[in-house]
Scaffold this active site. Structure first.
Site, PDB file in Angstrom:
ATOM      1  N   HIS A 110       5.164   2.202   7.250  1.00  0.00           N
ATOM      2  CA  HIS A 110       5.564   1.036   6.445  1.00  0.00           C
ATOM      3  C   HIS A 110       7.089   0.831   6.525  1.00  0.00           C
ATOM      4  O   HIS A 110       7.718   1.261   7.465  1.00  0.00           O
ATOM      5  CB  HIS A 110       5.051   1.178   5.016  1.00  0.00           C
ATOM      6  CG  HIS A 110       3.584   1.449   4.959  1.00  0.00           C
ATOM      7  ND1 HIS A 110       2.644   0.488   5.177  1.00  0.00           N
ATOM      8  CD2 HIS A 110       2.903   2.621   4.750  1.00  0.00           C
ATOM      9  CE1 HIS A 110       1.421   1.022   5.098  1.00  0.00           C
ATOM     10  NE2 HIS A 110       1.556   2.321   4.841  1.00  0.00           N
ATOM     11  N   GLU A 115       5.359   3.868  -1.241  1.00  0.00           N
ATOM     12  CA  GLU A 115       5.052   4.765  -0.139  1.00  0.00           C
ATOM     13  C   GLU A 115       6.133   4.750   0.938  1.00  0.00           C
ATOM     14  O   GLU A 115       6.493   5.798   1.494  1.00  0.00           O
ATOM     15  CB  GLU A 115       3.702   4.402   0.492  1.00  0.00           C
ATOM     16  CG  GLU A 115       3.312   5.342   1.629  1.00  0.00           C
ATOM     17  CD  GLU A 115       2.100   4.875   2.399  1.00  0.00           C
ATOM     18  OE1 GLU A 115       1.767   5.519   3.407  1.00  0.00           O
ATOM     19  OE2 GLU A 115       1.487   3.857   2.008  1.00  0.00           O
ATOM     20  N   HIS A 137       2.645   9.453   6.142  1.00  0.00           N
ATOM     21  CA  HIS A 137       2.129   8.489   5.172  1.00  0.00           C
ATOM     22  C   HIS A 137       1.793   9.171   3.841  1.00  0.00           C
ATOM     23  O   HIS A 137       1.768  10.401   3.747  1.00  0.00           O
ATOM     24  CB  HIS A 137       0.853   7.824   5.704  1.00  0.00           C
ATOM     25  CG  HIS A 137       1.102   6.813   6.770  1.00  0.00           C
ATOM     26  ND1 HIS A 137       1.108   5.451   6.529  1.00  0.00           N
ATOM     27  CD2 HIS A 137       1.361   6.974   8.090  1.00  0.00           C
ATOM     28  CE1 HIS A 137       1.363   4.817   7.661  1.00  0.00           C
ATOM     29  NE2 HIS A 137       1.517   5.712   8.628  1.00  0.00           N
ATOM     30  N   GLU A 156      -1.446  12.225   5.710  1.00  0.00           N
ATOM     31  CA  GLU A 156      -1.489  11.532   4.417  1.00  0.00           C
ATOM     32  C   GLU A 156      -1.124  12.552   3.338  1.00  0.00           C
ATOM     33  O   GLU A 156      -1.932  13.399   2.955  1.00  0.00           O
ATOM     34  CB  GLU A 156      -2.877  10.954   4.148  1.00  0.00           C
ATOM     35  CG  GLU A 156      -3.278   9.827   5.097  1.00  0.00           C
ATOM     36  CD  GLU A 156      -2.711   8.467   4.691  1.00  0.00           C
ATOM     37  OE1 GLU A 156      -1.863   8.428   3.789  1.00  0.00           O
ATOM     38  OE2 GLU A 156      -3.136   7.456   5.273  1.00  0.00           O
TER      39      GLU A 156
END
Length: 447
Positions: A9, A23, A78, A144
């Site tokens: 992102h 995030e 992430h 993650e």
């Protein structure tokens, strides 16, 4: 090794949100820490990042950039989100890959290292058709790191100290997966925190027990000063003076005013780690030796106290001998020809499937034989007689033919040109693990 590091992102794309966090910010913070640790900690590693600030870059731009650069590995960082109830860590490789693929092997290693330190539920190793896994021409992994909208995970994500540990876990995995070689600072110095010296062993042990009751690792060792026997209480040994000073402050805060730091050279040739001698003092405590192997093999038996005791008696560096044992036994998993019930931790006499080597009745006897064999190589003096000779190959050694760990090349391991260096590299990782343990202890105290 060329690492492409991709904090997910960024810019107009905040990613998942929750608990006052975005995030994109967490991903970038962890990735920057990974880059710093890899570049400053290891030789022959290049790192490119998809972004180093809060900017937007499309998925295609990221993978095209990595492919054009010729990266060896793509690591995408992430955080997760669901409905506030899910929590934990998981990582992904592409869904088309088999469990026996090279990429899956890298995933196995990195997943294990991250899970050791991240204090999160293990949601497992998974596969998906994500763009960054599908369109990259090199092995790729997407991690993650917790659920940003979960109360437990979110509280951790907010902590700088936690993000530091998670970054270190990723780096530990990369180092193992790609056999990265640590940079040598050339200092050749270990800084030891001494929490008191006593003529009475009982008084020293009382001090050690007091420190351990305050969650400070400590042990007692003997030393001769001006021809007199003293018992010192050691509360840590560090390759960084800064970390030693932090431990010293912790000891003094526990009420030990007479604590101090001593520095000792670890190497007669400080510009070359291979000059590190076999004979010398043990720096690492039994607790840290045992903790180090248990991080990798939770089922490992505890041998640290034997390596300290026998190493101290024979003047052999017991903690490096311990590292040699971990090298020989694959961290006490015994994946070679030697079997666990042999209690043979250094491969004595093992030359192949038909010759698995010597066997010893107990783990204690096996460690004693190991230390005696090292003494045979490193010294021409007669074997001290406090313990019986249990090394069946002691008299086969060319006495004094290997005073350093590198001197074992071609003797202990044949041809074994890098045998000594492999042991010392593992020993350095054990010291790094000690420093990480110190960081975690300090963080617990601060919290």
């Amino acid at each position: 090794m060329k690492l492409y590091l991709d904090p997910g992102h960024g810019g107009s794309d905040p990613g998942a949100q929750g608990n006052g966090l975005q995030e994109k910010d967490v991903n970038l913070d962890i990735a920057l820490r990974i880059r710093e640790k890899v570049i400053n900690g290891y030789d022959n590693v290049e790192v490119e990042m998809s972004r180093t600030s809060d900017t937007f870059k499309s998925l295609a731009q990221r993978t095209n950039e990595a492919n054009a650069w010729g990266a060896d590995y793509y690591l995408s960082i992430h955080c997760n989100a669901f409905d506030g109830t899910a929590q934990g860590y998981e990582d992904y490789i592409h869904s088309s890959l088999s469990d026996s693929s090279t990429t899956a092997g890298y995933q196995d290693i990195i997943h294990a290292e991250v899970i050791k330190v991240n204090q999160l539920r293990d949601r497992g190793q998974k596969k998906a058709n994500f763009h960054v896994l599908r369109e990259t021409t090199m092995s790729a992994l997407l991690t993650e790191n917790g659920f940003i909208d979960n109360a437990h995970d979110g509280a951790l994500l907010k902590k700088s100290s936690w993000r530091e540990r998670v970054a270190q876990g990723h780096v530990n995995g990369l180092a193992r997966a790609f056999n990265l070689q640590p940079k040598q600072d050339g200092s050749g110095t270990i800084y030891k925190v001494i929490a008191g010296s006593f003529k009475s062993k009982e008084n020293a042990e009382e001090r050690s027990d007091f420190l351990q009751s305050n969650s400070i690792e400590a042990f007692v060792y003997s030393t001769t000063i001006s021809n007199e026997l003293w018992y010192r209480v050691q509360a840590g040994a560090f390759s960084s003076r800064e970390n030693a000073e932090r431990r010293l402050e912790e000891v003094k805060n526990a009420g030990i005013d007479d604590a101090y730091i001593i520095s000792e050279s670890t190497d007669s040739n400080q510009d070359d780690i291979t000059g590190y001698s076999i004979l010398g003092q043990t720096f690492q405590s039994p607790q840290h030796m045992n903790m180090y192997v248990n991080e990798i093999n939770p089922d490992a038996i505890e041998l640290g106290n034997y390596y300290l005791t026998f190493g101290e008696y024979y003047g052999v560096r017991g903690d490096v001998a311990f590292a040699q044992a971990m090298h020989e036994t694959d961290f006490l998993r015994f994946t070679g020809v030697v079997q666990p019930d042999q209690n043979n931790f250094c491969g004595l006499g093992a030359t192949g499937p038909d010759k698995p080597g010597a066997s010893f009745d107990t783990p204690r006897e096996g460690v004693l034989a190991h230390i005696q064999h090292l003494y045979a190589y490193a010294s021409t003096n007669s074997l001290p007689d406090a313990y019986p000779l249990v090394d069946p190959r002691f008299d086969l050694v060319d006495r004094g033919s290997a005073s350093t760990w590198a001197g074992l090349n071609g003797k202990w391991a044949v041809p074994g040109d890098n045998y000594g260096k492999s042991i010392l590299n593992l020993y350095e990782r054990m010291i790094d693990s000690t420093m990480q343990s110190l960081e975690e202890t300090l963080q617990k105290i601060e919290s």
